[in-house]
Design a protein around this motif. Structure first.
Motif, PDB file in Angstrom:
ATOM      1  N   LEU A  92     -14.914 -38.702  -2.832  1.00  0.00           N
ATOM      2  CA  LEU A  92     -15.776 -39.787  -2.359  1.00  0.00           C
ATOM      3  C   LEU A  92     -17.092 -39.274  -1.763  1.00  0.00           C
ATOM      4  N   GLY A  93     -17.344 -37.987  -1.920  1.00  0.00           N
ATOM      5  CA  GLY A  93     -18.654 -37.472  -1.549  1.00  0.00           C
ATOM      6  C   GLY A  93     -18.731 -36.684  -0.262  1.00  0.00           C
ATOM      7  N   PHE A  94     -17.602 -36.551   0.464  1.00  0.00           N
ATOM      8  CA  PHE A  94     -17.622 -35.766   1.700  1.00  0.00           C
ATOM      9  C   PHE A  94     -17.030 -34.397   1.420  1.00  0.00           C
ATOM     10  N   ASP A  95     -17.832 -33.356   1.578  1.00  0.00           N
ATOM     11  CA  ASP A  95     -17.418 -32.012   1.209  1.00  0.00           C
ATOM     12  C   ASP A  95     -17.322 -31.123   2.443  1.00  0.00           C
ATOM     13  N   TYR A  96     -16.093 -30.738   2.805  1.00  0.00           N
ATOM     14  CA  TYR A  96     -15.867 -29.883   3.968  1.00  0.00           C
ATOM     15  C   TYR A  96     -16.524 -28.516   3.817  1.00  0.00           C
ATOM     16  N   ARG A  97     -16.769 -28.108   2.575  1.00  0.00           N
ATOM     17  CA  ARG A  97     -17.338 -26.778   2.365  1.00  0.00           C
ATOM     18  C   ARG A  97     -18.725 -26.640   3.000  1.00  0.00           C
ATOM     19  N   LYS A  98     -19.452 -27.732   3.041  1.00  0.00           N
ATOM     20  CA  LYS A  98     -20.771 -27.706   3.688  1.00  0.00           C
ATOM     21  C   LYS A  98     -20.621 -27.470   5.192  1.00  0.00           C
TER      22      LYS A  98
ATOM     23  N   ARG B   1      -9.680 -26.876  -4.784  1.00  0.00           N
ATOM     24  CA  ARG B   1     -10.970 -26.416  -4.278  1.00  0.00           C
ATOM     25  C   ARG B   1     -10.884 -25.934  -2.835  1.00  0.00           C
ATOM     26  N   TYR B   2      -9.962 -26.513  -2.083  1.00  0.00           N
ATOM     27  CA  TYR B   2      -9.822 -26.130  -0.679  1.00  0.00           C
ATOM     28  C   TYR B   2      -8.704 -25.115  -0.471  1.00  0.00           C
ATOM     29  N   LYS B   3      -8.369 -24.356  -1.516  1.00  0.00           N
ATOM     30  CA  LYS B   3      -7.207 -23.469  -1.419  1.00  0.00           C
ATOM     31  C   LYS B   3      -7.342 -22.445  -0.297  1.00  0.00           C
ATOM     32  N   ASN B   4      -8.529 -21.876  -0.115  1.00  0.00           N
ATOM     33  CA  ASN B   4      -8.695 -20.874   0.949  1.00  0.00           C
ATOM     34  C   ASN B   4      -8.557 -21.511   2.326  1.00  0.00           C
TER      35      ASN B   4
ATOM     36  N   PHE C 297      -5.234 -22.776   7.138  1.00  0.00           N
ATOM     37  CA  PHE C 297      -4.555 -23.863   7.864  1.00  0.00           C
ATOM     38  C   PHE C 297      -3.072 -23.533   8.030  1.00  0.00           C
ATOM     39  N   LEU C 298      -2.410 -23.117   6.949  1.00  0.00           N
ATOM     40  CA  LEU C 298      -0.984 -22.798   7.012  1.00  0.00           C
ATOM     41  C   LEU C 298      -0.713 -21.612   7.934  1.00  0.00           C
ATOM     42  N   ARG C 299      -1.618 -20.644   7.948  1.00  0.00           N
ATOM     43  CA  ARG C 299      -1.424 -19.471   8.809  1.00  0.00           C
ATOM     44  C   ARG C 299      -1.591 -19.802  10.287  1.00  0.00           C
ATOM     45  N   ASN C 300      -2.356 -20.817  10.595  1.00  0.00           N
ATOM     46  CA  ASN C 300      -2.716 -21.073  11.988  1.00  0.00           C
ATOM     47  C   ASN C 300      -2.040 -22.277  12.623  1.00  0.00           C
ATOM     48  N   VAL C 301      -1.446 -23.156  11.828  1.00  0.00           N
ATOM     49  CA  VAL C 301      -0.787 -24.315  12.413  1.00  0.00           C
ATOM     50  C   VAL C 301       0.513 -23.852  13.077  1.00  0.00           C
TER      51      VAL C 301
END
Length: 295
Positions: free
Chosen positions: A137-143, A248-251, A256-260
């Motif tokens: 929908l146009g919101f990109d966390y990578r930015k 796209r957000y695999k890294n 996230f999995l390492r730190n939660v």
């Protein structure tokens, strides 16, 4: 060409067009294969794998047969269509199969395939999937990551997870899906069937459906024998699809999995239930504990 353009651009044309196609497809076969399960448990992989076989039996992929959930999914597809030019097949399939149930138009019991997965892994994956939705929908966390760094963004995501999942007592256990869906709509009572704990798969027969129960954790070891027993398919092969760690957000997902960090009381609330014990043995559940305690 004009028709294709109209179908692509206009939801009000595309939606009934694909509904008609599903109806016509259903007329040619009394049998149906229905992949009917919770989200984030490998359903897309099963669907794509069966499609690749060209079985001449309609194959449907759904997460719900609930009237209200289907209505909301249709509304969401319609609202986002101008931006995405896309409708989720699961929504169309759910709508069609729901109409078959409402009309009591089931000639032969459906061949239903449903999977379970470590509920914590399912919850984490489902929560993270919304980033993919935001991306569409146009919101990109990578930015934001580029501007603010991984650490800050991951912490924001973890805080959101805690607020939405861990600290929210109103959240329903993910395995209640089996009661709200399979039991309510197909009268499939999982507790009336043999336990899956300690087993890789199980086949159950009911009036409306013949059900193949699978576990995602042991799928690679059991899928060939399971699908041979259930559908008579020889040398069945899995086509991997929709894998979270390949997106796209695999890294970001890996970080996230390492730190939660999940509190033991939260793990207890998820794992120490009759629903989980029906599907997983004590040793399997302990392995889940050890996995999430280590983060």
């Amino acid at each position: 060409m004009v028709l294709n353009s109209l179908i692509k651009e206009n939801y009000r044309i595309k939606h009934p067009y694909y509904r008609l196609r599903l109806w016509l497809e259903g007329l040619h076969s009394k049998d149906k294969i229905v992949i009917y399960q919770m989200g984030k448990v490998g359903s897309t992989t099963i669907w794509k794998s069966l499609q690749s076989l060209n079985l001449n039996i309609p194959i449907y992929h759904i997460h719900s047969l609930n009237h209200e959930r289907i209505r909301k999914a249709i509304e969401t597809d319609q609202a986002n269509y101008r931006k995405l030019h896309f409708m989720y097949p699961e929504t169309l399939h759910s709508e069609y199969l729901r109409s078959q149930l409402d009309r009591k138009n089931i000639v032969n019991p459906w061949s239903v395939i449903t999977l379970v997965r470590d509920p914590i892994a399912k919850i984490l994956s489902g929560f993270f999937q919304k980033l993919e939705g935001e991306l569409l929908l146009g919101f990109d966390y990578r930015k934001k990551i580029k501007a603010e760094g991984d650490t800050k963004i991951v912490q924001e995501i973890i805080e959101g997870f805690y607020k939405e999942r861990v600290e929210n007592p109103s959240r329903i256990h993910p395995f209640e899906w089996f009661n709200f869906e399979l039991k309510d709509h197909l009268n499939v009572d999982l507790f009336a069937a043999s336990t899956l704990a300690g087993r890789n798969y199980y086949i159950d027969n009911t009036k409306l459906a013949r059900v193949l129960w699978l576990k995602l954790e042991s799928l690679n070891d059991s899928y060939q024998s399971a699908f041979k027993d259930f559908l008579g398919i020889q040398n069945f092969n899995l086509v991997q699809a929709n894998v979270g760690l390949n997106k796209r957000y695999k890294n970001l997902y890996k970080i996230f999995l390492r730190n939660v960090n999940l509190p033991v009381d939260y793990l207890d609330n998820i794992y120490q239930t009759e629903l989980v014990r029906h599907f997983y043995s004590k040793s399997e559940i302990e392995q889940f504990y050890q996995r999430w305690k280590s983060y």
